[in-house]
Scaffold this active site. Structure first.
Site, PDB file in Angstrom:
ATOM      1  CB  ILE A  39       4.542 -20.772  25.054  1.00  0.00           C
ATOM      2  CG1 ILE A  39       3.368 -20.432  24.472  1.00  0.00           C
ATOM      3  CG2 ILE A  39       4.920 -19.489  26.282  1.00  0.00           C
ATOM      4  CD1 ILE A  39       1.936 -19.557  24.706  1.00  0.00           C
ATOM      5  CD  GLU A  40       5.101 -26.818  28.253  1.00  0.00           C
ATOM      6  OE1 GLU A  40       4.338 -27.769  28.497  1.00  0.00           O
ATOM      7  OE2 GLU A  40       5.970 -26.300  28.813  1.00  0.00           O
ATOM      8  CD  GLN A  41       1.095 -24.945  26.382  1.00  0.00           C
ATOM      9  OE1 GLN A  41       1.942 -24.113  26.230  1.00  0.00           O
ATOM     10  NE2 GLN A  41       0.898 -25.447  27.322  1.00  0.00           N
ATOM     11  N   GLY A  42       3.133 -24.220  21.476  1.00  0.00           N
ATOM     12  CA  GLY A  42       3.371 -23.899  19.817  1.00  0.00           C
ATOM     13  C   GLY A  42       3.655 -22.445  19.438  1.00  0.00           C
TER      14      GLY A  42
END
Length: 536
Positions: free
Chosen positions: A328-331
């Site tokens: 996921i893009e948050q990490g």
């Protein structure tokens, strides 16, 4: 040894000059330096300073459920321009955030640009580069031939420009060179070294700090506590103290909005999967189950918000929690992505990467599948996920969607076929449509293009759209119905409810009847449903 002063939030605001470019690290309530933003808003209300700020947010600062974030700054005179990957969003029945009111009243210049590109614009600014060339956003609303990411009539300047190199089109995103970066961590030592042990991600804190520091700006860090110099494990320091100029201690700092601190989110422990509740029975679970059938064992899969966010819970219920690796893009890499107030975090992650490095994976197509959602689909396969005229505060904006879809080899969009008041039931394994939604979601032209179906088709990527009553696929002849739900009528419930005539596959088949019963489906992920090259 250099020490960094601890100041109040209002004293931090005094460090910000009028007209400054201020970069804020956040993802909704995850990592939001809300106390510092509140101090800036309070200082402006009392003194009129700082004024005329431009703020940059790769992902939204704040939400509609308890963390005001950017709304602390949404005051005429304080804010002159905002550039964000996403904005606070929430239900249409809720009072819109103040920032949305300012945008819609043309009281502030506003841009919505892809999150991954915004992170990379900071890295370019830190390295004294002019900007980045990227395919992200081509043929979408970010493209200057369309809207250029501009959000209202007060916004006239093109930040993004079109360039051609060796016969190929690129979008040029200019470097960000902040005067101030505001980041959040868990612990700082007296030298300003920052660790993120209680955080669900470091987000873009390091690159935003580099960008400000390397261009003569300052870095303000909100932290939960301060430790003595030399007591932090250097392997855990994610932002070195040489970059930090001021600390604001906020002992009540929450992990995310309305969530108690959970060490399984920050990777300090692993919880048994029994704590993951099954998705509630209903149409959205049917859609999530059908989307899950597109996955293969050992896939690396990106996950978006909306109905698609239920898919990990479906896999847990089906006994396939570790069958795919979520990114996921948050990490977060691996684990079980969470929903609700903890969206953007994962339970039991394998790794927590900086967001910019996660976007390097995503923009490079180094994964097998993206599971995303939609608001509208049109006859060209274009998708709108960010724009609802008259109700824009319901959506967050483009976020990382454009970065992810620019290179994903397989894309599965999930959503309801219609919107509005509906009476649709599932009875004895069949879909019963008593009253359909009056608002079509298959439209002639989407109100804004977040994903270009024509571009994806030209690049040979596989795109499917999963709804409660049918599955569609993007083909050369257009959007094509390939499956229909048991109980649904092709003409009445699908073709007549679309604003354009979709094609119908010669081998049209019925959706798996097990999807429409509450007990587990017996999902099997061993059969390859798609090409697993993972690269273009």
């Amino acid at each position: 040894m250099r020490t960094v002063p601890a100041v109040t939030a209002v004293e931090a605001a005094e460090l910000i000059p009028d007209g400054a470019v201020v970069s804020v690290s956040s993802s909704s309530a995850l990592g939001c330096p809300d106390a510092v933003l509140a101090g800036i808003g309070e200082h402006f209300a009392q003194t009129g300073k700082p004024c005329g700020l431009t703020t940059v947010h790769p992902i939204a600062a704040g939400d509609m459920y308890g963390v005001p974030g950017i709304d602390h700054l949404a005051q005429p005179g304080l804010l002159s321009r905002i550039v964000a990957g996403s904005y606070p969003s929430g239900p249409s029945s809720a009072e819109p955030p103040r920032i949305w009111k300012m945008i819609e009243a043309d009281e502030v210049e506003a841009y919505n640009l892809p999150s991954g590109a915004l992170f990379q614009m900071h890295r370019a600014g830190a390295a004294r580069q002019p900007g980045i060339l990227s395919e992200v956003g081509l043929d979408t609303f970010v493209d200057p031939r369309h809207q250029g990411g501009r959000m209202n009539s007060a916004t006239t300047e093109d930040l993004v420009t079109l360039e051609s190199r060796e016969g190929q089109e690129w979008l040029f995103y200019p470097a960000v060179r902040p005067d101030v970066a505001i980041v959040r961590a868990t612990t700082a030592d007296e030298c300003g070294n920052l660790t993120f042990e209680d955080e669900g991600s470091t987000l873009g804190a390091l690159d935003q700090a580099y960008a400000a520091h390397n261009n003569g700006g300052i870095v303000i860090a909100q932290v939960k506590r301060v430790a003595a110099a030399g007591t932090l494990d250097p392997r855990q320091v994610r932002v070195p103290g040489i970059l930090v100029d001021a600390l604001v201690v906020h002992e009540e700092q929450w992990q995310t909005t309305q969530t108690v601190y959970d060490p399984a989110i920050s990777g300090q422990i692993r919880r048994p999967l029994e704590v993951v509740e099954p998705a509630p029975w209903g149409l959205e679970k049917v859609i999530a189950r059908r989307a899950a059938q597109e996955l293969c064992k050992d896939d690396t899969v990106n996950l978006g918000f909306g109905i698609s966010a239920l898919i990990p819970r479906v896999l847990v219920e089906e006994g396939h929690a570790d069958a795919v690796t979520w990114v996921i893009e948050q990490g977060a890499v691996g684990g079980v992505p969470l929903t609700g107030f903890a969206f953007g975090c994962a339970l039991n992650p394998q790794a927590l990467m900086p967001s910019i490095d996660q976007f390097t994976l995503l923009q490079g197509g180094g994964f097998q599948c993206a599971m995303l959602s939609f608001l509208e689909i049109d006859q060209f396969g274009d998708v709108n996920v960010h724009h609802l005229p008259g109700r824009r505060h319901v959506t967050a904006g483009v976020g990382g969607f454009a970065d992810i879809t620019s290179a994903a080899p397989n894309i599965i969009f999930s959503g309801n076929f219609t919107a509005g008041r509906r009476d649709i039931a599932i009875e004895e394994g069949r879909l019963i449509i008593r009253q359909d939604g009056a608002v079509p979601k298959l439209v002639e032209r989407v109100s804004a293009v977040t994903f270009s179906g024509r571009r994806a088709l030209a690049q040979g990527r596989r795109v499917r759209y999963v709804t409660e009553r049918c599955v569609l696929e993007l083909r050369e002849q257009g959007l094509t119905v390939i499956e229909i739900a048991p109980g649904a009528d092709l003409q009445r419930d699908v073709l007549d409810k679309a604003a354009f005539p979709p094609a119908v596959a010669d081998d049209l088949r019925e959706m798996d009847a097990r999807l429409f019963r509450p007990e587990p489906v017996g999902l099997a992920l061993d059969t390859p449903h798609h090409t697993k090259a993972g690269m273009r």
